[in-house]
Scaffold this active site. Structure first.
Site, PDB file in Angstrom:
ATOM      1  N   ALA A   1      12.342 120.043 -26.952  1.00 22.11           N
ATOM      2  CA  ALA A   1      12.013 120.832 -28.139  1.00 22.11           C
ATOM      3  C   ALA A   1      13.135 120.758 -29.177  1.00 22.11           C
ATOM      4  CB  ALA A   1      11.752 122.281 -27.741  1.00 22.11           C
ATOM      5  N   SER A   2      14.382 120.814 -28.727  1.00 15.10           N
ATOM      6  CA  SER A   2      15.517 120.751 -29.658  1.00 15.10           C
ATOM      7  C   SER A   2      15.586 119.403 -30.356  1.00 15.10           C
ATOM      8  CB  SER A   2      16.835 121.037 -28.923  1.00 15.10           C
ATOM      9  OG  SER A   2      17.149 120.011 -28.001  1.00 15.10           O
ATOM     10  N   LYS A   3      15.260 118.334 -29.620  1.00 16.34           N
ATOM     11  CA  LYS A   3      15.267 117.001 -30.217  1.00 16.34           C
ATOM     12  C   LYS A   3      14.083 116.801 -31.158  1.00 16.34           C
ATOM     13  CE  LYS A   3      19.043 115.324 -28.425  1.00 16.34           C
ATOM     14  NZ  LYS A   3      20.194 114.952 -29.275  1.00 16.34           N
TER      15      LYS A   3
ATOM     16  N   ASP B   1      33.485 122.606 -31.853  1.00 13.70           N
ATOM     17  CA  ASP B   1      32.188 122.822 -31.230  1.00 13.70           C
ATOM     18  C   ASP B   1      31.149 122.842 -32.350  1.00 13.70           C
ATOM     19  OD1 ASP B   1      29.879 123.802 -30.043  1.00 13.70           O
ATOM     20  OD2 ASP B   1      30.917 125.306 -28.839  1.00 13.70           O
TER      21      ASP B   1
ATOM     22  N   SER C   1      16.156 111.596 -29.338  1.00 15.63           N
ATOM     23  CA  SER C   1      15.733 111.200 -27.993  1.00 15.63           C
ATOM     24  C   SER C   1      14.231 110.947 -27.990  1.00 15.63           C
ATOM     25  CB  SER C   1      16.071 112.290 -26.979  1.00 15.63           C
ATOM     26  OG  SER C   1      15.437 112.031 -25.735  1.00 15.63           O
TER      27      SER C   1
ATOM     28  N   TYR D   1      15.346 120.910 -24.025  1.00 14.09           N
ATOM     29  CA  TYR D   1      16.008 119.716 -24.585  1.00 14.09           C
ATOM     30  C   TYR D   1      15.033 118.959 -25.478  1.00 14.09           C
ATOM     31  CZ  TYR D   1      18.073 115.043 -24.747  1.00 14.09           C
ATOM     32  OH  TYR D   1      18.568 113.836 -25.167  1.00 14.09           O
TER      33      TYR D   1
END
Length: 299
Positions: free
Chosen positions: A199-201, A105, A184, A197
């Protein structure tokens, strides 16, 4: 100081636009030369060692197949070991000399350290680190009853690649290797119902753009921007989201995407948008962000 800022406010936009108008033809010509050179001097990955995270399905699975066809040694990493074994068997049949399967993980630091160490122990080197593992969730931000529910998305999409990259860099420097980050277009411009999502990308993109400067010229960095890709996702909310978008644009197969991505990596591209029209979203978000704003519908 206030006067200087006022002068800059007036002059800098004019000077910048004028510079771009003069410089753009030369930039296009230079990029064309780079493309031609990249086609002629494309990197051969035969015999090289590649780690691919999130390789049990979707883009990661097909990236594994594409590298296998080109004769690369592979370390496949994901949480579903049974599925990884299936992918590994096909990679061997497609031409990979050897494939290591590591259940892990990426959001767990010790797992990232372990799959890098196992790769070095087995193959003796590392040439490409492909940070592909990621998770998405289609949900309005205000609908999170527990804010801690967003942590798995950020931990997998951002911290996972950071952890893996930290342990891989010393080995990549020895081979003048490459780091590949599957980001992305959502990292450029927000997508309704996918705020965390996106923001993380966005964090991922900025991290690797900075790292490219820090590591140059010892390690190359390629950031990948896949468009609407068929990746076998079964999440009903994401499927509904994809269905809405599919009425506007065509969904590309993960196999087509993977082939274009590996071609771009081997040509030394710093950015790979697939399909290539996806880069238009970046221009629109920078120049005319109003065009990308629309009121999302609630189900």
């Amino acid at each position: 100081m206030a006067l200087i800022n006022k002068i800059f406010n007036i002059l800098l936009p004019i000077v910048t636009v004028s510079f771009l108008l003069v410089f753009m033809p030369f930039s296009i010509f230079f990029k064309l030369l780079q493309f031609i050179r990249g086609c002629k001097e494309s990197e051969k990955v035969n015999g090289k060692v590649v780690i691919i995270t999130g390789s049990s399905s979707g883009i990661g699975e097909h990236l594994a197949y594409e590298y296998a066809r080109r004769g690369a040694y592979l370390t496949l990493v994901a949480r579903r070991e049974d599925r990884l074994q299936v992918v590994a068997d096909r990679c061997r049949k497609l031409g990979s000399p050897d494939v290591a399967v590591v259940r892990g993980d990426v959001s767990v630091i010790k797992d990232c350290k372990r799959f890098v160490q196992e790769t070095i122990s087995r193959f003796g080197r590392l040439d490409h680190l492909v940070n592909n593992a990621g998770i998405a969730e289609a949900k309005f931000f205000e609908d999170y009853s527990e804010i801690s529910d967003v942590l798995p998305i950020v931990n997998t999409n951002f911290w996972g690649p950071v952890y893996a990259t930290h342990f891989a860099i010393p080995h990549l420097k020895k081979t003048k290797g490459k780091i590949i980050a599957v980001a992305s277009p959502a990292g450029w411009s927000g997508v309704p119902r996918m705020s965390i999502y996106a923001a993380s990308k966005a964090a991922m993109i900025n991290f690797y753009e900075t790292l490219r400067i820090e590591l140059h010229p010892e390690v190359g960095v390629t950031i990948v921007f896949p468009g609407l890709i068929e990746n076998g996702n079964t999440n009903p909310d994401l499927l509904a989201e994809k269905q809405d978008w599919s009425q506007v644009v065509t969904i590309e197969s993960a196999a087509e995407c993977a082939k274009a991505v590996v071609n771009g990596i081997c040509r030394g591209k710093t950015f790979v948008a697939e399909p290539s029209w996806v880069r238009v979203l970046f221009w629109l978000s920078a120049i005319c962000p109003e065009l990308l704003i629309s009121k999302p519908k609630r189900n």
